[in-house]
Each structure stands twice: as C-alpha cells, then as structure tokens.
Design a protein around this motif. Structure first.
Motif, PDB file in Angstrom:
ATOM      1  N   GLY A 130     -14.076 -53.028 -24.991  1.00  0.00           N
ATOM      2  CA  GLY A 130     -13.632 -54.410 -25.150  1.00  0.00           C
ATOM      3  C   GLY A 130     -12.174 -54.688 -24.824  1.00  0.00           C
ATOM      4  O   GLY A 130     -11.695 -55.803 -25.004  1.00  0.00           O
ATOM      5  N   TRP A 131     -11.467 -53.700 -24.308  1.00  0.00           N
ATOM      6  CA  TRP A 131     -10.073 -53.905 -23.919  1.00  0.00           C
ATOM      7  C   TRP A 131     -10.034 -54.622 -22.574  1.00  0.00           C
ATOM      8  O   TRP A 131     -10.839 -54.343 -21.695  1.00  0.00           O
ATOM      9  CB  TRP A 131      -9.348 -52.564 -23.804  1.00  0.00           C
ATOM     10  CG  TRP A 131      -9.170 -51.880 -25.114  1.00  0.00           C
ATOM     11  CD1 TRP A 131     -10.083 -51.090 -25.747  1.00  0.00           C
ATOM     12  CD2 TRP A 131      -8.022 -51.934 -25.955  1.00  0.00           C
ATOM     13  NE1 TRP A 131      -9.568 -50.637 -26.931  1.00  0.00           N
ATOM     14  CE2 TRP A 131      -8.307 -51.139 -27.087  1.00  0.00           C
ATOM     15  CE3 TRP A 131      -6.795 -52.565 -25.861  1.00  0.00           C
ATOM     16  CZ2 TRP A 131      -7.394 -50.967 -28.124  1.00  0.00           C
ATOM     17  CZ3 TRP A 131      -5.879 -52.379 -26.891  1.00  0.00           C
ATOM     18  CH2 TRP A 131      -6.176 -51.598 -27.991  1.00  0.00           C
ATOM     19  N   GLN A 132      -9.065 -55.519 -22.420  1.00  0.00           N
ATOM     20  CA  GLN A 132      -8.882 -56.245 -21.159  1.00  0.00           C
ATOM     21  C   GLN A 132      -7.726 -55.635 -20.379  1.00  0.00           C
ATOM     22  O   GLN A 132      -6.612 -55.514 -20.907  1.00  0.00           O
ATOM     23  CB  GLN A 132      -8.544 -57.714 -21.422  1.00  0.00           C
ATOM     24  CG  GLN A 132      -9.701 -58.546 -21.859  1.00  0.00           C
ATOM     25  CD  GLN A 132      -9.277 -59.997 -21.892  1.00  0.00           C
ATOM     26  OE1 GLN A 132      -8.348 -60.373 -22.605  1.00  0.00           O
ATOM     27  NE2 GLN A 132      -9.943 -60.802 -21.099  1.00  0.00           N
ATOM     28  N   TYR A 133      -8.012 -55.271 -19.134  1.00  0.00           N
ATOM     29  CA  TYR A 133      -6.954 -54.789 -18.244  1.00  0.00           C
ATOM     30  C   TYR A 133      -6.040 -55.968 -17.936  1.00  0.00           C
ATOM     31  O   TYR A 133      -6.501 -57.044 -17.552  1.00  0.00           O
ATOM     32  CB  TYR A 133      -7.583 -54.228 -16.969  1.00  0.00           C
ATOM     33  CG  TYR A 133      -6.593 -53.913 -15.880  1.00  0.00           C
ATOM     34  CD1 TYR A 133      -5.751 -52.817 -15.984  1.00  0.00           C
ATOM     35  CD2 TYR A 133      -6.494 -54.721 -14.753  1.00  0.00           C
ATOM     36  CE1 TYR A 133      -4.835 -52.524 -14.981  1.00  0.00           C
ATOM     37  CE2 TYR A 133      -5.596 -54.435 -13.752  1.00  0.00           C
ATOM     38  CZ  TYR A 133      -4.752 -53.344 -13.872  1.00  0.00           C
ATOM     39  OH  TYR A 133      -3.851 -53.058 -12.881  1.00  0.00           O
ATOM     40  N   ILE A 134      -4.719 -55.801 -18.127  1.00  0.00           N
ATOM     41  CA  ILE A 134      -3.790 -56.906 -17.891  1.00  0.00           C
ATOM     42  C   ILE A 134      -2.783 -56.612 -16.785  1.00  0.00           C
ATOM     43  O   ILE A 134      -1.917 -57.433 -16.512  1.00  0.00           O
ATOM     44  CB  ILE A 134      -3.050 -57.310 -19.188  1.00  0.00           C
ATOM     45  CG1 ILE A 134      -2.255 -56.133 -19.784  1.00  0.00           C
ATOM     46  CG2 ILE A 134      -4.033 -57.880 -20.197  1.00  0.00           C
ATOM     47  CD1 ILE A 134      -1.325 -56.513 -20.925  1.00  0.00           C
ATOM     48  N   GLY A 135      -2.891 -55.456 -16.140  1.00  0.00           N
ATOM     49  CA  GLY A 135      -1.976 -55.132 -15.057  1.00  0.00           C
ATOM     50  C   GLY A 135      -1.433 -53.727 -15.203  1.00  0.00           C
ATOM     51  O   GLY A 135      -1.826 -52.984 -16.098  1.00  0.00           O
ATOM     52  N   ASP A 136      -0.527 -53.391 -14.322  1.00  0.00           N
ATOM     53  CA  ASP A 136       0.065 -52.065 -14.345  1.00  0.00           C
ATOM     54  C   ASP A 136       1.455 -52.111 -14.966  1.00  0.00           C
ATOM     55  O   ASP A 136       2.111 -53.156 -14.989  1.00  0.00           O
ATOM     56  CB  ASP A 136       0.155 -51.483 -12.933  1.00  0.00           C
ATOM     57  CG  ASP A 136      -1.213 -51.071 -12.397  1.00  0.00           C
ATOM     58  OD1 ASP A 136      -2.148 -50.899 -13.205  1.00  0.00           O
ATOM     59  OD2 ASP A 136      -1.339 -50.917 -11.170  1.00  0.00           O
ATOM     60  N   GLY A 137       1.878 -50.977 -15.461  1.00  0.00           N
ATOM     61  CA  GLY A 137       3.198 -50.826 -16.036  1.00  0.00           C
ATOM     62  C   GLY A 137       3.814 -49.540 -15.533  1.00  0.00           C
ATOM     63  O   GLY A 137       3.200 -48.802 -14.754  1.00  0.00           O
TER      64      GLY A 137
END
Length: 161
Positions: A130-137
C-alpha cells in the motif's frame, strides 16, 4: 500455532546487540558498527522517536523495524520514516515484513501522524503493502533511491464525491 509478538526493543533490550549486528551487516556498507549502535541505543525511550520494534517468537528474534524522525538526510522535509526493516533469513517468506510494517503504521496513526515515508533501493516490494511511490531521492553521497509515502489519514483510499 506459534504467535509472533512485536514489541518495542526497550521492553526486551537483551536483543539489542543482535539488532545492531543485523542492521550493520545488511545496511552498513562503509559505515562503522558504532553508527548502528548509536541508532539503536537512542531508540529506546518510550513515547519518543526514534523507536525500534522487534518481532520475537518463542524467545527467538525474527525481525526488526524502526520509526525514525529522518532516514534520508537529503529529504529532511519528510517526517516520520519507517526505517531499517529487516527479517532474519530463516523467517522470510512468511509475511513478517508486512506484519512489521503494519505494526509501525498502526503505531504512527495512533500517535497522530498523517503519513509515513520510507526509501528503498528496490522497486515493487513496498507497493504490495500500500505504499505510494513518490519519486526518487539521493542517499549520501550519490546513490539514487526510491521514495514512498503511506497515508495514515482515515479517509485514505476512501471514495470521494
């Protein structure tokens, strides 16, 4: 049927050295063991972050996970973090990683946080939970990692008008 207990490490500090070794061996490339010792030593105050949780079954340590203020120095704007999730090789493939995540999610929600964050070097694992990918860091000094957010709001995922 055996029952796995998930509890704060401060309730069973005898497992601290094993947790330190796991974190150092799994996440400590180029980092001294003392770094992880400091993290674990400072994560054992009830009601304060950071916290370390452990999974134990029949006095056997199976896994660990942390709830930290910050786990990615380049993204100090995000808070708090699910961090240092580790499951012992012998306990893998039985759903414990998901149980540890759910424990931290419930704890953080009860504590009043609206969202959790984590970073991972791999993709397609945390999305299953259920985690949402929000981009790279960027992990110090130059490693690209994937950032995730988990909404703890009661309305998360609910239909809207």
């Amino acid at each position: 049927m055996k029952k796995t207990a998930i509890l704060p490490l401060y309730e069973a500090p005898r497992y601290a050295e094993q947790v330190i070794d796991w974190l150092w061996n799994d996440f400590g490339e180029g980092v001294p063991r003392e770094f992880f010792h400091s993290i674990v030593a400072h994560s054992q105050t009830p009601g304060a972050l950071p916290l370390t949780f452990i999974a134990v079954e029949d006095e056997r340590l199976l896994g660990t996970v942390g709830l930290w203020r910050c786990d990615l120095i380049t993204r100090q704007d995000l808070y708090p973090w699910l961090a240092a999730l580790y499951v012992d090789d012998a306990a893998r493939g039985k759903g414990l990683a998901g149980e540890l995540q759910q424990h931290v999610i419930r704890f953080a929600a009860r504590a009043g946080y609206e969202e959790l964050h984590l970073w991972s070097a791999c993709r397609d694992f945390y999305e299953r939970y259920g985690w949402q990918y929000i981009g790279d860091g960027l992990e110090y000094p130059d490693k690209t990692v994937h950032l995730y957010r988990y909404s703890l709001c009661a309305s998360a995922g609910a239909a809207t008008e």
